[in-house]
Scaffold this motif. Structure first.
Motif, short mmCIF file in Angstrom:
data_model
loop_
_atom_site.label_atom_id
_atom_site.label_comp_id
_atom_site.label_asym_id
_atom_site.label_seq_id
_atom_site.Cartn_x
_atom_site.Cartn_y
_atom_site.Cartn_z
N LEU A 14 20.47 31.91 -28.73
CA LEU A 14 21.14 33.11 -28.21
C LEU A 14 21.55 32.92 -26.75
N ILE A 15 20.69 32.29 -25.97
CA ILE A 15 21.02 32.03 -24.56
C ILE A 15 22.21 31.09 -24.46
N LEU A 16 22.23 30.05 -25.31
CA LEU A 16 23.38 29.13 -25.32
C LEU A 16 24.65 29.87 -25.71
N LEU A 17 24.57 30.75 -26.71
CA LEU A 17 25.74 31.52 -27.12
C LEU A 17 26.21 32.44 -25.99
N GLY A 18 25.27 32.96 -25.20
CA GLY A 18 25.65 33.77 -24.05
C GLY A 18 26.46 32.96 -23.05
N LEU A 19 26.03 31.71 -22.79
CA LEU A 19 26.78 30.83 -21.90
C LEU A 19 28.17 30.55 -22.46
N MET A 20 28.24 30.25 -23.75
CA MET A 20 29.54 29.94 -24.38
C MET A 20 30.47 31.16 -24.33
N ALA A 21 29.92 32.35 -24.53
CA ALA A 21 30.73 33.56 -24.46
C ALA A 21 31.28 33.76 -23.05
N GLN A 22 30.47 33.46 -22.06
CA GLN A 22 30.93 33.57 -20.67
C GLN A 22 32.08 32.61 -20.40
N ILE A 23 31.95 31.38 -20.89
CA ILE A 23 33.01 30.38 -20.68
C ILE A 23 34.30 30.80 -21.38
N ILE A 33 32.45 40.21 -21.79
CA ILE A 33 31.40 40.60 -20.85
C ILE A 33 30.25 41.32 -21.55
N HIS A 34 30.55 42.16 -22.54
CA HIS A 34 29.47 42.83 -23.28
C HIS A 34 28.67 41.82 -24.08
N ALA A 35 29.38 40.90 -24.74
CA ALA A 35 28.70 39.90 -25.57
C ALA A 35 27.76 39.03 -24.75
N VAL A 36 28.21 38.64 -23.56
CA VAL A 36 27.38 37.80 -22.69
C VAL A 36 26.06 38.50 -22.37
N SER A 37 26.15 39.74 -21.91
CA SER A 37 24.93 40.46 -21.51
C SER A 37 24.02 40.72 -22.70
N TYR A 38 24.59 41.10 -23.85
CA TYR A 38 23.74 41.40 -25.01
C TYR A 38 23.03 40.14 -25.51
N LEU A 39 23.73 39.02 -25.53
CA LEU A 39 23.12 37.78 -26.02
C LEU A 39 22.00 37.32 -25.09
N LEU A 40 22.24 37.39 -23.79
CA LEU A 40 21.21 36.96 -22.83
C LEU A 40 19.99 37.88 -22.88
N TRP A 41 20.23 39.17 -22.95
CA TRP A 41 19.10 40.11 -23.03
C TRP A 41 18.34 39.92 -24.34
N ALA A 42 19.05 39.65 -25.43
CA ALA A 42 18.38 39.43 -26.71
C ALA A 42 17.48 38.20 -26.64
N GLY A 43 17.99 37.13 -26.00
CA GLY A 43 17.17 35.94 -25.82
C GLY A 43 15.95 36.21 -24.97
N ALA A 44 16.13 36.97 -23.89
CA ALA A 44 15.00 37.30 -23.02
C ALA A 44 13.97 38.16 -23.76
N GLY A 89 24.49 43.71 -15.31
CA GLY A 89 24.12 43.26 -13.99
C GLY A 89 23.47 41.89 -13.98
N ASN A 90 24.01 40.98 -13.18
CA ASN A 90 23.50 39.61 -13.02
C ASN A 90 23.64 38.74 -14.26
N ALA A 91 24.32 39.22 -15.30
CA ALA A 91 24.47 38.41 -16.51
C ALA A 91 25.25 37.13 -16.21
N PHE A 92 26.27 37.22 -15.35
CA PHE A 92 27.05 36.03 -15.05
C PHE A 92 26.27 35.06 -14.17
N VAL A 93 25.34 35.58 -13.36
CA VAL A 93 24.48 34.69 -12.57
C VAL A 93 23.53 33.94 -13.50
N VAL A 94 22.98 34.64 -14.48
CA VAL A 94 22.11 33.98 -15.46
C VAL A 94 22.90 32.93 -16.24
N ALA A 95 24.14 33.27 -16.61
CA ALA A 95 24.97 32.28 -17.30
C ALA A 95 25.18 31.04 -16.44
N MET A 96 25.34 31.23 -15.13
CA MET A 96 25.48 30.09 -14.23
C MET A 96 24.20 29.26 -14.22
#
Length: 437
Positions: A14-23, A33-44, A89-96
């Motif tokens: 899920l975290i990898l998918l969040g990175l891919m969605a950001q790219i 932007i919604h997909a990135v945050s939801y995927l990262l939060w789901a992984g967390a 908030g900070n989802a793009f920083v986490v993606a970085m």
């Protein structure tokens, strides 16, 4: 492969998918932007039970405060809250951060790297600091383990070695464009003049190395303390990556921020470097990174996401309660910047990660023009000082978990260093304030 549970492996995916969605979002073809945050939060969320207890409690408090302030803003003050976007908030920083982690795939597994002969004494301490500092500008926390494990082959790490590891990495926050600190700063203050920051931050970081060497030589007998010998070719990768980022920023994709460029460029280079050994080898290494390394980032991912929610909640509540024109300071100049630096650094001593203080400060300021660069200097200095001395910072918790050095002992051993670096940081803030006027 290190053993992980199905839940942890799913979180890594899920975290990898969040990175891919950001790219994908960088292309402009579709809004992700919604997909990135939801995927990262789901992984967390899947990794929540694995987070160290203190870090988990801190993240839970931030989440509760952020969500609570959003509720008060809407139901008490009648503010319009975009609930579907509350997790951004900070989802793009986490993606970085996730993108930067892929840089560890450059080079063969098990490679010992280039190093010279054994060095000891004050020169060894300085070389350890230099090695961690310059390799850490790209590799971040993984550099501490790489260098620390190499030093540990000759025996348990001593206090001077651990302090050199700590300070070498944390001081890189003062100028490295690849650090999470810079990612947060550039997201909160997008008009920052990075060249001015680097012009002041890099010399300040070099003073950290000098201070570390002189202080440890005075406090400890370093005659038999081993240092890390850094060969010049070891710097080829971080220097090359920095040059690539600057190339994209100024010529190839000037419309993208440095954070965005780092997010897609570093994993792309990592994958391409492995393709020389064939697609199956590359896929195996990416899979191993996804299923093991990404779940291991649970602490920093959860903290950054939680701090982002807190920032949104606080800024929304302040705007609703006091009006959008209210600011902590009518003007953000050198005196206000110095007060802010001291407050954030002291909060780090109390156990709060500097990202919390930086995020809160940004949410109650209305930064204009050159004020953003001054704010950036405050944030980076407080990050460098606060993470070095804070007993609950990521670097100190990592050193405790891997090498047995308690966060409290690290804090007490770093108090003098933090005091001197704070004075130097105040001077740097004053210098930046003159530079940007």
């Amino acid at each position: 492969m290190q053993e992980t549970t199905p839940r942890q492996r799913l979180a890594g995916v899920l975290i990898l998918l969040g990175l891919m969605a950001q790219i994908v979002g960088f292309t402009g073809w579709v809004t992700t932007i919604h997909a990135v945050s939801y995927l990262l939060w789901a992984g967390a969320f899947l990794l929540w039970r694995d987070i160290p207890r203190r870090s988990r409690i801190q993240a839970e408090v931030l989440i509760a405060l952020g969500a609570g302030m959003l509720l008060v803003a809407q139901f008490v003050y009648g503010a319009e809250v975009d609930w579907p976007a509350m997790l951004q908030g900070n989802a793009f920083v986490v993606a970085m951060l996730v993108g930067v982690s892929f840089i560890s795939l450059i080079g063969k597994q098990g490679s010992k790297g280039a190093s010279g002969s054994r060095v000891t004494g004050a020169g060894g301490v300085l070389r350890t600091w230099l090695g961690v500092h310059f390799l850490g500008t790209i590799l971040n926390l993984s550099t501490v383990f790489m260098v620390g494990d190499k030093l540990a082959r000759r025996g348990p790490l001593t206090t001077p070695q651990l302090l050199a590891l700590n300070r070498g990495l944390t001081s890189a926050a003062l100028w490295s464009p690849f650090f999470a600190s810079m990612g947060v700063v550039l997201s909160l203050a997008p008009e920052v003049e990075y060249a001015q920051i680097a012009m002041v931050g890099f010399p300040l970081a070099m003073l950290s190395g000098l201070l570390t060497t002189l202080e440890l030589r005075r406090r400890f007998d370093l005659a038999e303390v081993d240092g890390f010998s850094l060969a010049p070719r070891s710097l080829l990768m971080p220097v090359s990556m920095a040059a690539l980022v600057m190339l994209f920023h100024f010529w190839v994709a000037p419309s993208l921020t440095i954070v965005s460029i780092i997010t897609f460029l570093l994993p792309s280079v990592a994958v391409l470097s492995n393709l020389r050994d064939g697609p199956r080898y590359t896929l195996r290494r990416v899979r191993q990174h996804t299923l093991i390394r990404l779940p291991a980032m649970r602490g920093e991912i959860s903290l950054f996401l939680a701090a982002g929610l807190l920032t949104l909640g606080l800024s929304t509540l302040v705007s609703a309660a006091a009006g959008s024109d209210w600011n902590l300071f009518a003007h953000f100049g050198a005196p206000q910047a110095m007060i802010s630096f001291v407050a954030i650094s002291l909060s780090a001593l109390a156990g709060l990660h500097p990202i919390i203080g930086v995020s809160v400060l940004a949410s109650i300021l209305n930064l204009q023009g050159s004020e953003q660069t001054l704010f950036a200097m405050v944030a980076l200095c407080s990050w460098a000082v606060g993470t070095s001395v804070g007993p609950l910072s990521g670097i100190n918790l990592s050193l405790q978990g891997r090498y047995g050095m308690s966060g409290y002992r690290m804090m007490t051993n770093n108090l003098l260093y933090a005091g001197v670096m704070s004075l130097l940081s105040l001077g740097a803030i004053a210098g930046i304030s003159v530079l940007v006027d």
